[in-house]
Design a protein around this motif. Structure first.
Motif, PDB file in Angstrom:
ATOM      1  N   ARG A   1       0.837  -1.205   0.000  1.00 43.25           N
ATOM      2  CA  ARG A   1       0.000   0.000   0.000  1.00 43.25           C
ATOM      3  C   ARG A   1       0.870   1.252   0.000  1.00 43.25           C
ATOM      4  NH1 ARG A   1      -4.873   0.232   4.264  1.00 43.25           N
ATOM      5  NH2 ARG A   1      -3.237   0.738   5.742  1.00 43.25           N
TER       6      ARG A   1
ATOM      7  N   LEU B   1     -11.924   6.631   9.794  1.00 42.16           N
ATOM      8  CA  LEU B   1     -10.614   6.022   9.996  1.00 42.16           C
ATOM      9  C   LEU B   1     -10.733   4.504   9.996  1.00 42.16           C
ATOM     10  CD1 LEU B   1      -9.894   6.167  13.757  1.00 42.16           C
ATOM     11  CD2 LEU B   1     -11.442   7.842  12.788  1.00 42.16           C
ATOM     12  N   ASN B   2     -11.775   4.019   9.307  1.00 42.07           N
ATOM     13  CA  ASN B   2     -11.989   2.581   9.267  1.00 42.07           C
ATOM     14  C   ASN B   2     -12.958   2.233   8.137  1.00 42.07           C
ATOM     15  OD1 ASN B   2     -14.211   3.780  10.707  1.00 42.07           O
ATOM     16  ND2 ASN B   2     -13.181   3.278  12.619  1.00 42.07           N
ATOM     17  N   ASN B   3     -13.006   0.973   7.789  1.00 44.44           N
ATOM     18  CA  ASN B   3     -13.985   0.505   6.804  1.00 44.44           C
ATOM     19  C   ASN B   3     -15.266   0.116   7.537  1.00 44.44           C
ATOM     20  OD1 ASN B   3     -11.134  -0.760   5.295  1.00 44.44           O
ATOM     21  ND2 ASN B   3     -12.508   0.610   4.178  1.00 44.44           N
TER      22      ASN B   3
ATOM     23  N   GLU C   1     -17.751   4.149   4.107  1.00 48.56           N
ATOM     24  CA  GLU C   1     -16.764   3.691   5.094  1.00 48.56           C
ATOM     25  C   GLU C   1     -16.739   4.705   6.240  1.00 48.56           C
ATOM     26  OE1 GLU C   1     -12.569   3.674   4.064  1.00 48.56           O
ATOM     27  OE2 GLU C   1     -12.724   5.500   2.890  1.00 48.56           O
TER      28      GLU C   1
ATOM     29  N   LYS D   1      -3.435   6.476   0.788  1.00 46.66           N
ATOM     30  CA  LYS D   1      -3.410   6.834   2.208  1.00 46.66           C
ATOM     31  C   LYS D   1      -2.569   8.108   2.365  1.00 46.66           C
ATOM     32  CE  LYS D   1      -3.053   4.276   6.587  1.00 46.66           C
ATOM     33  NZ  LYS D   1      -4.335   4.601   7.198  1.00 46.66           N
TER      34      LYS D   1
ATOM     35  N   GLY E   1     -10.477  -1.686  11.269  1.00 46.57           N
ATOM     36  CA  GLY E   1      -9.276  -0.900  10.977  1.00 46.57           C
ATOM     37  C   GLY E   1      -8.137  -1.337  11.878  1.00 46.57           C
ATOM     38  N   THR E   2      -6.953  -0.869  11.563  1.00 49.35           N
ATOM     39  CA  THR E   2      -5.775  -1.254  12.343  1.00 49.35           C
ATOM     40  C   THR E   2      -5.920  -0.826  13.798  1.00 49.35           C
ATOM     41  OG1 THR E   2      -4.391  -1.164  10.399  1.00 49.35           O
ATOM     42  CG2 THR E   2      -3.263  -0.923  12.505  1.00 49.35           C
TER      43      THR E   2
ATOM     44  N   GLY F   1      -8.620  -1.256   3.190  1.00 49.36           N
ATOM     45  CA  GLY F   1      -8.107  -1.551   4.534  1.00 49.36           C
ATOM     46  C   GLY F   1      -7.503  -2.946   4.614  1.00 49.36           C
ATOM     47  N   ILE F   2      -6.467  -3.031   5.399  1.00 47.48           N
ATOM     48  CA  ILE F   2      -5.783  -4.312   5.580  1.00 47.48           C
ATOM     49  C   ILE F   2      -6.575  -5.176   6.570  1.00 47.48           C
ATOM     50  CG2 ILE F   2      -3.641  -5.267   6.586  1.00 47.48           C
ATOM     51  CD1 ILE F   2      -2.452  -2.768   4.768  1.00 47.48           C
ATOM     52  N   THR F   3      -7.231  -4.540   7.512  1.00 50.36           N
ATOM     53  CA  THR F   3      -8.099  -5.286   8.435  1.00 50.36           C
ATOM     54  C   THR F   3      -9.308  -5.818   7.658  1.00 50.36           C
ATOM     55  OG1 THR F   3      -7.477  -3.524   9.953  1.00 50.36           O
ATOM     56  CG2 THR F   3      -9.035  -5.143  10.773  1.00 50.36           C
TER      57      THR F   3
END
Ligand code: PLP
Length: 283
Positions: A51, A183-185, A180, A148, A243-244, A206-208
């Motif tokens: 990313r 700060l998160n999906n 979304e 990002k 989210g992370t 998002g990676i999460t």
């Protein structure tokens, strides 16, 4: 005392100094990344690296972040976070320092690389079990939120709108669709089906979110990647953000209306537990 990394050096945070000519400061000209570390293991580093590479290349910043994996691990060590249940490392890369012109500097400059680490304090489970509330916010971000970038003013205002409304999260809505968070999906659940917005220039991939797909599949849930309308969102059995620094966060009320029963649902709970199992495992 917090030890941070700035342009090749590990220094106490108070000693880290950045020029007022930094293009990150002047233009928001850069990218950032936040990577979780579960007991010292970076979670999905390959995806964070990809990313970052994608963002740097889109912004035409000439920098190879591969070497930053070492810096992540060193920062965890310097800050005694190797054994923390969940820590995170924040990475901020700007185009560098140059006299202020909108166009890129005429002479190449070295990017500024600033990184710090911290502990993520997961809310106690009994708080999590109460669920969280959200408000919808009109999505007025630019057309490349898949990158990002460090330009986060709409995200700042979105999150503040939630705080002003006395709730925890926001859900961006655009063209009648729930997209979304700030700060998160965002996911909704209908029976055994988990739905989230498709990857496009309208969301941050998002990676999460990506990790959740694997967890959902393993647990036997259907995953549908498609846009959902606001009306549909209000018919969902469950909803949650990922989210992370969010992990899996149940959303039990939106704009004052309960989601499903208004309580944390079994699918969200199973996905969170499944996520913690995957994240906590040393691969
Ligand atoms: N969407 C937005 C707007 C974000 O800022 C973030 C994380 O910062 C995410 C989604 C979740 O991405 P990830 O799971 O990689 O942390």
């Amino acid at each position: 005392m917090s030890i941070v990394y700035l342009n090749g050096e590990y220094v106490p945070k108070e000693e880290a100094v950045i020029s007022v000519d930094d293009r990150g400061f002047l233009f928001g000209d850069g990218i950032y990344e936040v990577t979780a570390a579960y007991r010292g293991s970076l979670f999905r580093w390959d995806l964070h690296l990809a990313r970052m590479n994608r963002g740097l290349s889109a912004l035409r910043i000439d920098f190879d972040p591969t070497e930053l994996e070492e810096v992540h691990l060193q920062l965890l060590k310097e800050n005694s976070l190797q054994e923390a249940p969940v820590a995170f490392v924040y990475t901020h890369i700007t185009r560098g320092v140059a006299p202020r012109t909108h166009q890129f500097p005429s002479d190449p400059v070295a990017p500024t690389v600033y990184m710090f680490a911290g502990e993520y304090s997961r809310p106690p489970r009994n708080r999590w079990e109460e669920g969280y509330k959200a408000v919808t916010v009109h999505d007025q971000r630019w057309a490349r939120v898949d990158l990002k970038t460090i330009q986060l003013l709409p995200n700042v205002l979105g999150k503040q709108a939630a705080i002003d409304a006395g709730v925890d999260e926001c859900i961006y809505v655009k063209d009648g669709m729930a997209i979304e968070g700030a700060l998160n999906n965002f996911f909704t659940v209908f029976g055994n089906t988990v739905v989230t917005h498709p990857t496009s220039n309208q969301i941050l991939p998002g990676i999460t979110r990506e990790a959740l797909f694997g967890v959902a599949e393993k647990l036997g849930y259907e995953v549908e990647v498609r846009a959902i309308t606001i009306e549909e969102m209000f018919q969902a059995d469950e909803a949650f953000h990922t989210g992370t620094l969010t992990e899996v966060k149940p959303c039990v009320e939106i704009d004052g209306r309960p989601v499903g029963t208004g309580k944390v649902g079994p699918v969200t709970r199973a996905l969170f537990d499944g996520f913690l199992e995957v994240a906590g495992r040393k691969d």
